[in-house]
Design a protein around this motif. Structure first.
Motif, short mmCIF file in Angstrom:
data_model
loop_
_atom_site.label_atom_id
_atom_site.label_comp_id
_atom_site.label_asym_id
_atom_site.label_seq_id
_atom_site.Cartn_x
_atom_site.Cartn_y
_atom_site.Cartn_z
N ARG A 25 0.76 -1.13 -0.07
CA ARG A 25 -0.08 0.03 -0.04
C ARG A 25 0.79 1.24 0.19
NH1 ARG A 25 -2.62 3.53 3.25
NH2 ARG A 25 -1.39 2.89 5.20
N THR A 26 2.20 1.36 0.22
CA THR A 26 2.87 2.34 0.58
C THR A 26 4.10 2.54 -0.12
OG1 THR A 26 4.10 1.68 2.51
CG2 THR A 26 2.03 2.58 3.05
N LEU A 27 4.50 1.32 -1.09
CA LEU A 27 5.67 1.11 -1.62
C LEU A 27 5.39 2.43 -2.70
CD1 LEU A 27 7.67 -0.94 -1.86
CD2 LEU A 27 6.57 -1.99 -4.04
N PRO A 28 6.61 3.07 -3.02
CA PRO A 28 6.79 4.27 -4.15
C PRO A 28 6.14 3.65 -5.31
CG PRO A 28 8.94 3.86 -2.98
CD PRO A 28 8.09 2.94 -2.29
N VAL A 29 5.37 4.34 -6.14
CA VAL A 29 4.72 3.85 -7.20
C VAL A 29 5.41 3.32 -8.29
CG1 VAL A 29 4.41 6.12 -8.29
CG2 VAL A 29 2.49 4.54 -8.39
N GLU A 30 6.59 3.87 -8.77
CA GLU A 30 7.33 3.40 -9.65
C GLU A 30 7.68 1.94 -9.39
OE1 GLU A 30 8.33 5.42 -7.58
OE2 GLU A 30 10.65 4.79 -7.03
N ARG A 31 7.95 1.61 -8.15
CA ARG A 31 8.17 0.14 -7.82
C ARG A 31 7.02 -0.90 -8.13
NH1 ARG A 31 11.39 -1.52 -3.93
NH2 ARG A 31 10.90 -3.76 -5.22
N LEU A 32 5.69 -0.45 -8.02
CA LEU A 32 4.40 -1.04 -8.33
C LEU A 32 4.58 -1.40 -9.95
CD1 LEU A 32 1.50 0.43 -6.36
CD2 LEU A 32 2.88 -1.49 -5.88
N VAL A 33 4.88 -0.16 -10.71
CA VAL A 33 5.20 -0.56 -12.03
C VAL A 33 5.91 -1.41 -12.42
CG1 VAL A 33 5.67 0.79 -14.23
CG2 VAL A 33 4.39 1.75 -12.48
N GLU A 34 7.29 -1.51 -11.70
CA GLU A 34 8.22 -2.47 -11.98
C GLU A 34 7.85 -3.77 -11.75
OE1 GLU A 34 11.54 -1.39 -9.51
OE2 GLU A 34 11.78 0.64 -10.53
N GLY A 35 6.88 -4.04 -10.78
CA GLY A 35 6.34 -5.49 -10.77
C GLY A 35 5.41 -6.05 -11.69
#
Length: 528
Positions: free
Chosen positions: A277-287
């Motif tokens: 929920r709190t991860l930097p948003v560009e990390r979500l994109v990487e996943g």
């Protein structure tokens, strides 16, 4: 989670600060009060919005319809407030594609094109949902700008961006009731957009009692899914799907396995929802390029989930959802869908011959039939075809087209309000190797045949076909039936199909042999 601060910066850099800021900059352009200058006072206005003139019609771009925190249900934007500029597109949802365009988690914006912002006009309304499965895409593509359709079709056009991929469809309910709506948040965004249309479109010259939802590829699948969602009941009165179908949704077990694979790719522990929920948003994109544990390949699939509340049943299995049966509907596909993403000039076609055709088909078809046997059947039935012709016909018919056949057949069996089916056969005059491929019907319907990305050409045949398809779609929006008098509704066993080609003609069951071949095995919705 709180929204990021708004900064003015470029959207090309995918660092967290610049990525969020680029989306915020456009959002801010849509939200700041309009100046009270003489020039601004002459700009087109509707309700609380100041727009621009585009393609000879009034355009209102970047209208916020809702707000949402990460993994939470969105809340509608208040209808009242100061005058706002609606002169440029809002940011699209964060994704791995379209990285040259501003992206943001804060992406719930829509756009309106209208011949006149007069509440007395009561024109039919056409609401477009974009393709890109449930993972990528946007309505900022010039092919889907609504000015031509609005002016030539005499309708009001609305296009919608919403949350995609893990932001809109990750299944987190096993983490607790707080996440009960996850898995269908992107769909619920579309519900809010349709509610906004119902409540506000009259001020843009639209008729809230004549709203048609239409969409291509993933946009069509989203519409099929909405037709089984109670929250969407009554929000649109006709529908058209273009190469987009959704027979089944993802089950919760498969959806959970995908969420876990996504979290593992991000380096999160299986139970660390707070980190997600709190991860930097560009990390979500990487996943998002995680390997899909169900399909056995990447990238990981996110799409609507059978959660038994927001989506209490599959859209078209075991039959057409009762909610959908009163909605008149156009269903269409292109003849050689897969030429758009199985490049005839690329490595998958290099060295293709009769000896390796079966093996190469096996990599691409989604229906579980022996690909070598399939190749033999095609070669026997179409002795004049080349391996390449068989490859594209079989990958199209064994991949997504059966979903459209199932939807049309189930509507016919259920006695649904009329259904009309089409097939785009006109090959691209711009690229002879493209044939009639996925997305090629978009510029014909929108009238954007001269836009970047169109393969239609701009000659007399392209203009005539665009006029016919536009009349068909706008007719459905206006009257509940296509605007082509000779288009017979789909029924069993005839399966009347309008073939859009150099000349438009009606045929019964034009791909009957292929339909029957692929019906010998169970269809499974890709991703479900």
């Amino acid at each position: 989670m709180p929204f990021p601060p708004v900064e003015a910066t470029s959207g090309a850099d995918l660092s967290r600060r610049r990525l969020l800021a680029s989306g915020g900059a456009i959002a801010a352009a849509s939200l700041v009060p309009a100046p009270s200058s003489a020039r601004a006072s002459k700009a087109p206005r509707a309700a609380r919005y100041q727009g621009v003139v585009d393609e000879g019609v009034l355009a209102f771009k970047g209208i916020r319809y809702a707000r949402a925190a990460r993994f939470a249900r969105a809340v509608p934007e208040p209808a009242q407030g100061p005058l706002l500029r609606a002169e440029s597109f809002g940011p699209l949802c964060l994704q791995r594609a379209l990285s040259d365009q501003p992206q943001s988690e804060d992406c719930l914006f829509l756009n309106v094109w209208t011949p006149e912002a007069d509440a007395r006009a009561r024109r039919a309304v056409m609401v477009y949902f974009h393709g890109g499965a449930y993972t990528t895409g946007s309505v900022t593509d010039p092919l889907t700008h609504g000015g031509r359709l609005a002016t030539q079709g005499d309708v009001v056009v609305v296009t919608v961006n919403h949350r995609l991929n893990a932001l809109g469809y990750a299944w987190l309910k096993p983490f607790g009731a707080r996440y009960a709506d996850s898995g269908n948040l992107g769909q619920l965004d579309l519900v809010l957009a349709l509610q906004w249309v119902r409540e506000n479109i009259a001020q843009f010259g639209g008729d809230p009692a004549r709203v048609m939802a239409f969409g291509q590829s993933g946009g069509g699948a989203k519409i099929a899914t909405l037709m089984a969602m109670p929250a969407a009941k009554g929000l649109f009165h006709s529908a058209a799907t273009m190469s987009g179908q959704q027979v089944q949704a993802s089950g919760p077990a498969h959806a959970w396995a995908r969420t876990q694979a996504f979290m593992a790719k991000l380096g999160l522990a299986p139970g660390d929802v707070e980190g997600l929920r709190t991860l930097p948003v560009e990390r979500l994109v990487e996943g998002l390029d995680a390997r899909d544990p169900v399909m056995g390949s990447g990238p990981v699939y996110f799409g609507p989930v059978l959660d038994m509340t927001n989506l209490p049943r599959h859209p078209f299995w075991p039959d057409a959802a009762p909610q959908s049966r009163a909605i008149p509907m156009i269903l269409g596909n292109t003849r050689e869908e897969t030429r758009a993403f199985l490049d005839p000039r690329g490595p998958k076609l290099q060295g293709l011959d009769w000896e390796n055709l079966g093996e190469r088909l096996g990599r691409e078809i989604k229906i579980d039939l022996d690909p070598v046997w399939v190749a033999e059947q095609y070669r026997t039935h179409f002795p004049d075809w080349s391996p390449e012709q068989v490859y594209y016909a079989a990958t199209t018919a064994g991949r997504s087209w059966p979903g459209q056949v199932i939807e049309a057949d189930e509507r016919a069996k259920a006695g649904a309000t009329a259904t009309w089916v089409y097939q785009l056969d006109r090959p691209s005059p711009v690229d002879p190797l493209r044939g009639a491929a996925h997305t090629d019907d978009i510029p014909y319907v929108f009238g954007t045949i001269d836009a970047p990305g169109s393969y239609s050409g701009t000659g007399p045949a392209a203009r005539a076909l665009s006029s016919a398809m536009m009349r068909a779609f706008t007719g459905l929006a206006k009257t509940g039936r296509p605007g082509l008098a000779d288009w017979t509704a789909y029924a069993l066993p005839e399966r009347a199909t309008m073939v859009f080609d150099e000349t438009t003609r009606l045929e019964n069951d034009p791909r009957r042999w292929q339909r029957e071949l692929w019906a010998t095995a169970l269809y499974v919705q890709p991703g479900s």
